[in-house]
Design a protein around this motif. Structure first.
Motif, PDB file in Angstrom:
ATOM      1  N   ALA A  39     -70.250  54.732  35.890  1.00  0.00           N
ATOM      2  CA  ALA A  39     -68.808  54.459  35.901  1.00  0.00           C
ATOM      3  C   ALA A  39     -68.015  55.701  36.299  1.00  0.00           C
ATOM      4  CB  ALA A  39     -68.367  53.979  34.518  1.00  0.00           C
ATOM      5  N   SER A  50     -66.156  47.469  36.736  1.00  0.00           N
ATOM      6  CA  SER A  50     -64.770  47.906  36.900  1.00  0.00           C
ATOM      7  C   SER A  50     -64.353  47.902  38.358  1.00  0.00           C
ATOM      8  CB  SER A  50     -64.577  49.304  36.302  1.00  0.00           C
ATOM      9  OG  SER A  50     -65.505  50.218  36.850  1.00  0.00           O
ATOM     10  N   SER A  68     -61.492  45.318  39.557  1.00  0.00           N
ATOM     11  CA  SER A  68     -60.299  45.954  40.130  1.00  0.00           C
ATOM     12  C   SER A  68     -60.061  45.434  41.540  1.00  0.00           C
ATOM     13  CB  SER A  68     -60.466  47.480  40.160  1.00  0.00           C
ATOM     14  OG  SER A  68     -60.577  48.007  38.862  1.00  0.00           O
ATOM     15  N   HIS A  89     -61.735  41.199  31.362  1.00  0.00           N
ATOM     16  CA  HIS A  89     -61.692  42.157  32.469  1.00  0.00           C
ATOM     17  C   HIS A  89     -60.303  42.276  33.085  1.00  0.00           C
ATOM     18  CE1 HIS A  89     -65.873  43.362  32.621  1.00  0.00           C
ATOM     19  NE2 HIS A  89     -66.200  42.113  32.358  1.00  0.00           N
ATOM     20  N   VAL A 103     -58.146  45.652  33.457  1.00  0.00           N
ATOM     21  CA  VAL A 103     -57.604  46.067  34.759  1.00  0.00           C
ATOM     22  C   VAL A 103     -56.120  46.390  34.633  1.00  0.00           C
ATOM     23  CG1 VAL A 103     -56.950  45.207  37.047  1.00  0.00           C
ATOM     24  CG2 VAL A 103     -59.277  44.896  36.229  1.00  0.00           C
ATOM     25  N   ARG A 157     -57.524  53.565  37.888  1.00  0.00           N
ATOM     26  CA  ARG A 157     -58.046  52.305  37.329  1.00  0.00           C
ATOM     27  C   ARG A 157     -59.565  52.239  37.329  1.00  0.00           C
ATOM     28  NH1 ARG A 157     -55.085  48.610  40.119  1.00  0.00           N
ATOM     29  NH2 ARG A 157     -53.575  48.624  38.405  1.00  0.00           N
ATOM     30  N   TYR A 158     -60.173  52.487  38.475  1.00  0.00           N
ATOM     31  CA  TYR A 158     -61.629  52.368  38.592  1.00  0.00           C
ATOM     32  C   TYR A 158     -62.319  53.323  37.616  1.00  0.00           C
ATOM     33  CZ  TYR A 158     -65.865  51.308  41.428  1.00  0.00           C
ATOM     34  OH  TYR A 158     -67.096  50.881  41.880  1.00  0.00           O
ATOM     35  N   TYR A 164     -60.915  52.651  33.450  1.00  0.00           N
ATOM     36  CA  TYR A 164     -61.381  51.345  32.981  1.00  0.00           C
ATOM     37  C   TYR A 164     -62.904  51.325  32.931  1.00  0.00           C
ATOM     38  CZ  TYR A 164     -62.662  46.428  34.243  1.00  0.00           C
ATOM     39  OH  TYR A 164     -63.246  45.187  34.367  1.00  0.00           O
ATOM     40  N   GLY A 165     -63.545  51.862  33.971  1.00  0.00           N
ATOM     41  CA  GLY A 165     -64.998  51.860  34.019  1.00  0.00           C
ATOM     42  C   GLY A 165     -65.618  52.659  32.891  1.00  0.00           C
ATOM     43  N   TYR A 181     -64.993  50.795  29.358  1.00  0.00           N
ATOM     44  CA  TYR A 181     -65.743  49.547  29.250  1.00  0.00           C
ATOM     45  C   TYR A 181     -67.245  49.802  29.175  1.00  0.00           C
ATOM     46  CZ  TYR A 181     -67.736  45.025  30.450  1.00  0.00           C
ATOM     47  OH  TYR A 181     -68.482  43.877  30.439  1.00  0.00           O
TER      48      TYR A 181
END
Length: 566
Positions: free
Chosen positions: A76, A139, A143, A359, A363, A371-372, A375-376, A379
């Motif tokens: 991630a 993610s 996204s 999810h 997002v 975000r990537y 969030y990754g 999570y």
């Protein structure tokens, strides 16, 4: 001087393009999740091939399953950083290539009988590569889909990806069931177990082909054109209290995934055959029934979240799972296939309210710039701690306690954890996705402005301090962080000015000392410091006022990007 905070830009992707991208994304997710899930479904055969003669063979397989999850956060972080820097589309091609190669490689591994301990070691190594890849997939794919989805339909469009993931599990279940039933245990352990893994080759080729032919998201492209990409997304995320809080929510809100995705589906066939004395095929068919149920329910939950909000759907699913979890597991534990199907399907429909919405909620917690990555990380740490370890934990607890209802208790505990965590989230279902390009630019401009202001202040301050100390020969101090000076005038009270006026007190001295066009002077008695006076630079005071206005404007922009977004 004031600036106007940029308003969020709604997604303008036309529905036809959005559907095309969603289909492409779902095909890739199907391939990725099939590759990942088949390891769990083939646990019995893998135990016999790679850990022959061991009393804990199944536990060792699930240990390998769990170890890979701890490489998900690494995937991630690396894939998220690159995805936020160079684009989502490129990284999604990379992760499906990696997991397809790793899965196919498992299918050609020699057995323990052929090369000894090297066989399980290579199995674990390839499973780690799978985990790394999946860490970059969830993610990134979610996204990608959310950033392409039309406004008001993000929940529905991203729920299709979850259908793809469960169809992948269903396919893996049916393949495992059909092969186990058709070939029998002896041939499965001899060569049949390889076939499900080798299917990763055509699936991977299809996924790579489709993902290479789609463009990056409008949000990312717009941010790139505005030169608004973050140089270090994860560092930026950790530097923001808002993003740190969001990452904690991304860690704890998916708690229910542990008892749902990883126990109810991945672990269930093994649980039913090893603990409840179901036949191996019976256990796979019960799981297949629940997978059909959840695939039907997921889009309804996604669409419902578009209408009433993510928070209500997630909270409702958590409450429902806490209520039905134990009764449903008791139905499964009766040993009756029909009752087991009912129990598993009820839990599957309830879990759809979580997995179909989780999810898109995550997002929406983060802006495009980070975000990537953010969030990754949140999570996948959650998946490592509460998901990948769940089958191993259930096997261990059942073995130690003799209580086959441990999965039911785990379902209730994780559901309550999700309920508590989701209560602290702001629902953004009816707001545009956060891009934060304008807000970030405003903040960067503000930082430059403040640096220039401080530089100006220090230059004028230093000149004034020198004047007071060298010419007037008075003691002058500069308070930390102050845009003013404190001057001790006690030694000159009672003396005459060059104009022949006697200095009566600090107020009198302050009035005569310096040109009021250059400074604003407040005598000490006015703020409780008789014998001193405070010099606040008029220009700097004006600049400070302007800086405050700019700060307020920038904060408004940032708040807007957290509510209507920017």
């Amino acid at each position: 001087m004031s600036t106007v905070a940029a308003q969020p830009l709604p997604n303008t992707v036309d529905p036809r393009t959005a559907r095309k991208v969603t289909l492409a994304g779902c095909v890739g997710i199907f391939a990725e999740l099939y590759d990942n899930g088949i390891f769990g479904f083939m646990a019995g055969s893998l135990a016999a091939v790679f850990f022959p003669g061991s009393d804990n063979a199944v536990q060792l397989v699930f240990l390998g399953y769990a170890v890979s999850f701890f490489f998900r956060p690494l995937g991630a972080v690396i894939c998220g950083h690159l995805g936020d820097r160079i684009g989502r589309q490129r990284m999604l091609v990379f992760v499906i290539l990696l997991i397809s190669a790793a899965t196919a490689a498992i299918g050609v591994l020699p057995s323990y009988a052929s090369i000894g301990i090297a066989a399980p070691a290579l199995l674990i190594l390839l499973r780690v590569a799978q985990g790394f890849s999946v860490g970059g997939e969830a993610s990134g794919a979610m996204s990608f889909l959310a950033e392409h989805a039309p406004e008001g339909k993000r929940g529905l469009y991203t729920s299709y990806a979850q259908i793809a993931s469960f169809l992948a599990l269903l396919t893996g279940t049916l393949v495992a069931a059909a092969m186990t039933s058709g070939l029998g245990s002896a041939r499965m352990e001899s060569w049949g177990w390889r076939i499900p893994f080798l299917l990763a080759v055509p699936l991977g080729i299809a996924g790579i082909y489709i993902r290479k032919r789609i463009s990056d998201t409008p949000n990312f492209t717009r941010l790139k054109e505005e030169d608004g990409l973050s140089k270090n997304p994860l560092k930026e995320a950790f530097a923001s209290a808002e993003h740190r809080r969001a990452m904690l929510l991304a860690l704890f809100i998916p708690l229910m995934n542990g008892s749902g995705y990883y126990v109810l589906f991945s672990y269930m066939p093994t649980f039913m055959s090893s603990e409840l004395n179901f036949g191996e095929v019976q256990g796979l068919l019960v799981t297949a029934s629940s997978l059909v149920a959840i695939c039907i329910a997921i889009p309804y939950m996604g669409r419902l979240s578009d209408r009433i909000g993510r928070k209500k759907v997630l909270a409702g699913a958590a409450v429902a799972m806490a209520v039905v979890g134990i009764p449903c597991y008791l139905l499964i534990g009766t040993g009756n296939v029909a009752l087991a199907v009912i129990g598993a399907c009820v839990m599957a429909v309830v879990f759809a309210g979580h997995t179909g919405v989780i999810h898109i909620l995550l997002v929406e917690l983060f802006p495009t710039r980070v975000r990537y990555s953010a969030y990754g990380l949140g999570y996948n740490v959650s998946s490592a701690l509460f998901g990948g370890t769940a089958p191993l934990l259930m096997t261990y607890l059942i073995d130690r306690t003799g209580n086959v209802n441990m999965p039911a208790f785990y379902a209730v505990v994780t559901a309550l954890g999700t309920l508590i965590a989701v209560s602290g989230v702001q629902d953004r279902a009816h707001l545009p996705l956060r891009a934060q390009a304008a807000a970030a630019a405003a903040l960067t401009g503000l930082q430059d402005f403040v640096r220039d202001t401080v530089r100006l202040y220090r230059a004028r301050r230093d000149a004034t301090v020198k004047l007071i100390n060298d010419v007037a020969r008075l003691s002058c101090t500069v308070p930390d962080g102050g845009f003013y000076l404190l001057v001790n005038c006690q030694d000159v009270i009672g003396q005459l000015t060059p104009e022949g006026n006697r200095i009566k007190n600090d107020e009198d001295f302050a009035r005569h000392l310096l040109d009021s066009q250059q400074v604003a002077v407040i005598h000490g008695s006015a703020y409780g410091a008789p014998g001193y006076f405070r010099i606040s630079f008029a220009t700097s005071t004006d600049v400070l006022t302007e800086a405050c206005e700019r700060i307020a404007t920038a904060c408004t922009a940032l708040t807007s990007s957290a509510a209507p977004s920017a």
